[in-house]
Design a protein around this motif. Structure first.
Motif, PDB file in Angstrom:
ATOM      1  N   ASP A 255      24.485  37.669  35.244  1.00 39.05           N
ATOM      2  CA  ASP A 255      22.928  37.217  34.177  1.00 39.05           C
ATOM      3  C   ASP A 255      22.649  35.626  34.405  1.00 39.05           C
ATOM      4  O   ASP A 255      22.694  35.428  33.973  1.00 39.05           O
ATOM      5  N   LEU A 256      24.596  34.933  34.466  1.00 38.90           N
ATOM      6  CA  LEU A 256      24.637  33.864  34.744  1.00 38.90           C
ATOM      7  C   LEU A 256      23.155  33.038  35.603  1.00 38.90           C
ATOM      8  O   LEU A 256      22.523  32.091  35.058  1.00 38.90           O
ATOM      9  N   TYR A 257      22.776  33.443  36.712  1.00 36.82           N
ATOM     10  CA  TYR A 257      21.830  33.004  37.033  1.00 36.82           C
ATOM     11  C   TYR A 257      20.804  34.073  37.544  1.00 36.82           C
ATOM     12  O   TYR A 257      20.672  35.353  37.477  1.00 36.82           O
ATOM     13  N   SER A 288      30.453  43.526  42.985  1.00 35.76           N
ATOM     14  CA  SER A 288      31.381  43.032  42.060  1.00 35.76           C
ATOM     15  C   SER A 288      30.963  41.925  41.326  1.00 35.76           C
ATOM     16  O   SER A 288      31.041  40.592  41.817  1.00 35.76           O
ATOM     17  N   CYS A 289      31.290  41.658  40.236  1.00 34.88           N
ATOM     18  CA  CYS A 289      31.580  40.677  39.480  1.00 34.88           C
ATOM     19  C   CYS A 289      31.569  39.092  40.112  1.00 34.88           C
ATOM     20  O   CYS A 289      33.169  39.524  40.422  1.00 34.88           O
ATOM     21  N   LEU A 290      30.985  38.369  40.125  1.00 31.89           N
ATOM     22  CA  LEU A 290      31.022  37.356  41.057  1.00 31.89           C
ATOM     23  C   LEU A 290      32.180  35.750  39.971  1.00 31.89           C
ATOM     24  O   LEU A 290      32.879  36.515  38.737  1.00 31.89           O
ATOM     25  N   PRO A 291      32.954  35.584  40.983  1.00 31.36           N
ATOM     26  CA  PRO A 291      34.823  34.667  40.138  1.00 31.36           C
ATOM     27  C   PRO A 291      33.865  33.551  39.641  1.00 31.36           C
ATOM     28  O   PRO A 291      32.492  33.623  39.895  1.00 31.36           O
ATOM     29  N   ASN A 292      34.169  32.701  39.147  1.00 33.66           N
ATOM     30  CA  ASN A 292      33.319  32.119  38.349  1.00 33.66           C
ATOM     31  C   ASN A 292      32.031  31.970  37.746  1.00 33.66           C
ATOM     32  O   ASN A 292      31.692  30.680  37.171  1.00 33.66           O
ATOM     33  N   VAL A 293      31.440  33.322  36.688  1.00 32.17           N
ATOM     34  CA  VAL A 293      30.527  33.242  36.461  1.00 32.17           C
ATOM     35  C   VAL A 293      30.621  33.770  34.953  1.00 32.17           C
ATOM     36  O   VAL A 293      29.808  33.545  34.262  1.00 32.17           O
ATOM     37  N   ARG A 294      32.000  34.005  34.547  1.00 29.44           N
ATOM     38  CA  ARG A 294      31.986  34.555  33.206  1.00 29.44           C
ATOM     39  C   ARG A 294      32.610  33.454  31.973  1.00 29.44           C
ATOM     40  O   ARG A 294      33.501  32.584  32.980  1.00 29.44           O
ATOM     41  N   LYS A 295      32.481  33.602  30.872  1.00 26.07           N
ATOM     42  CA  LYS A 295      33.078  32.717  30.320  1.00 26.07           C
ATOM     43  C   LYS A 295      33.917  33.527  29.624  1.00 26.07           C
ATOM     44  O   LYS A 295      34.251  35.020  29.756  1.00 26.07           O
ATOM     45  N   GLU A 296      35.337  33.146  29.335  1.00 25.22           N
ATOM     46  CA  GLU A 296      36.677  33.042  28.928  1.00 25.22           C
ATOM     47  C   GLU A 296      36.568  33.955  27.795  1.00 25.22           C
ATOM     48  O   GLU A 296      36.077  35.046  27.126  1.00 25.22           O
ATOM     49  N   GLY A 297      37.331  35.212  28.563  1.00 23.89           N
ATOM     50  CA  GLY A 297      36.855  36.639  27.279  1.00 23.89           C
ATOM     51  C   GLY A 297      35.292  37.616  27.477  1.00 23.89           C
ATOM     52  O   GLY A 297      35.550  38.444  27.592  1.00 23.89           O
ATOM     53  N   GLU A 298      34.496  36.816  28.568  1.00 21.77           N
ATOM     54  CA  GLU A 298      33.195  37.392  28.727  1.00 21.77           C
ATOM     55  C   GLU A 298      33.600  39.195  29.650  1.00 21.77           C
ATOM     56  O   GLU A 298      34.024  38.653  30.752  1.00 21.77           O
TER      57      GLU A 298
END
Length: 343
Positions: A255-257, A288-298
């Motif tokens: 959901d980042l983009y 599967s969830c991409l790298p670099n799209v989640r904040k730490e711990g998300e």
């Protein structure tokens, strides 16, 4: 004042000016974070091919209803061929969409593994034979299809750069990718038609990874702007492509983009034609969830899912809704015209 999706020149992507390339990547990143829509010029699809393709579109829809039905997609189970007006509902609570279409995909035989294994919308195309020059229609369609396949892969490299991923990050996804080219015709809607019920295409998000849309010179496409709760017109630009992300990419990016809502209402009084190209990807590839799209711990918001599961289910729901709506209307029409039996 909020403006419609910007027109970006992507020619730096093909050149060696790293500063210009970095600026382009930043512009695309901002669009993806905001609403997932932008237009592009400076690509490598020739204007002459675009114009030949639009001639194809208009020639096909000028055929008689009888000739179009000869290549109706209901002749197949893999979504190739003609789509009648009212075949799809993309917005709950509206009437079936006021458009007719024609689906084209990769030209494969019935012994191809994708067809044998019933992969996503994979099978032979249906080609209309009632045109003045059916072979040119086929050749131009497939030349354009492959040109857009290449452009979609370029766009995905740019998207990889916006996420600080390697240029070849999406190569497994694009290898053996399924895509759909769709010719669309929107007859003009009456000026007094109820916009709450009558749409060329109802408000919806696209199903796949990226969409590349070529418009003719008639407007009607609108993109929802959440910050002001309004619909923005996407003015047709000669030679340009409207680019938008689909639901699968939003899911992929946690959901980042954004896969944003858009619709078509044709009150121009003119016939409107457009040509979207939907890039779904390799049908067996796992989203599967991409790298670099989640904040730490998300955490990842979505379970892993194949391309076929992501896109195929959405197709079935949209066409199933129209089928159910039309059947209900037919039952109501029969009921209203039924005469009591004299006894």
């Amino acid at each position: 004042m909020v403006e419609a999706p910007p027109i970006l020149d992507i020619s730096p992507f093909y050149a060696s000016d790293e500063a210009a390339k970095a600026k382009l990547v930043e512009q695309v990143r901002n669009c993806c974070l905001h609403n997932g829509f932008f237009q592009i010029v400076g690509h490598r699809v020739p204007l002459e091919l675009q114009e030949a393709l639009l001639k194809n579109v208009k020639d096909f829809f000028a055929l008689s209803p009888e000739d179009k039905k000869k290549v109706h997609k209901d002749n197949t189970t893999w979504n190739r061929g003609y789509e009648s007006i009212g075949s799809q509902i993309l917005e709950k609570g509206t009437n079936p969409d006021l458009k007719e279409g024609f689906y084209i995909g990769e030209e494969i035989s019935k012994d191809h593994p994708y067809f044998v294994e019933k992969k996503l919308n994979s099978g032979p195309n249906q080609w209309p034979q009632s045109l003045q020059d059916p072979e040119t229609f086929r050749k131009v369609s497939m030349e354009y299809y492959h040109a857009l396949h290449g452009l979609a892969r370029d766009v995905l490299v740019i998207l990889a750069k916006t996420l600080d991923l390697a240029d070849d990050f999406f190569s497994e996804f694009t290898d053996g990718a399924v895509a759909t080219l769709r010719y669309l015709h929107y007859p003009p809607q009456p000026a007094d038609s109820d916009e709450k019920l009558s749409r060329g295409i109802g408000a919806h998000t696209d199903f796949g990874s990226v969409t590349l849309l070529m418009q003719d010179d008639v407007d009607g496409l609108q993109v929802y702007e959440k910050t002001t709760n309004e619909w923005l017109d996407v003015v047709p630009t000669k030679g340009a492509y409207v680019v938008n992300l689909g639901d699968m990419f939003q899911r992929w990016s946690n959901d980042l983009y954004i896969s944003n809502v858009h619709r078509v209402i044709n009150k121009s009084g003119k016939e409107r034609y457009s040509v979207p190209f939907f890039f779904s990807g390799n049908p067996d590839y796992t989203i599967s969830c991409l790298p670099n799209v989640r904040k730490e711990g998300e955490p990842a918001k979505y379970e892993d899912m194949t391309v076929t599961e992501c896109v195929g289910g959405a197709y079935k729901r949209s066409y199933g809704a129209a089928t159910a709506h039309n059947a209900q209307r037919e039952r109501a029409d029969v009921s209203s015209t039924a005469q009591p039996i004299a006894v």
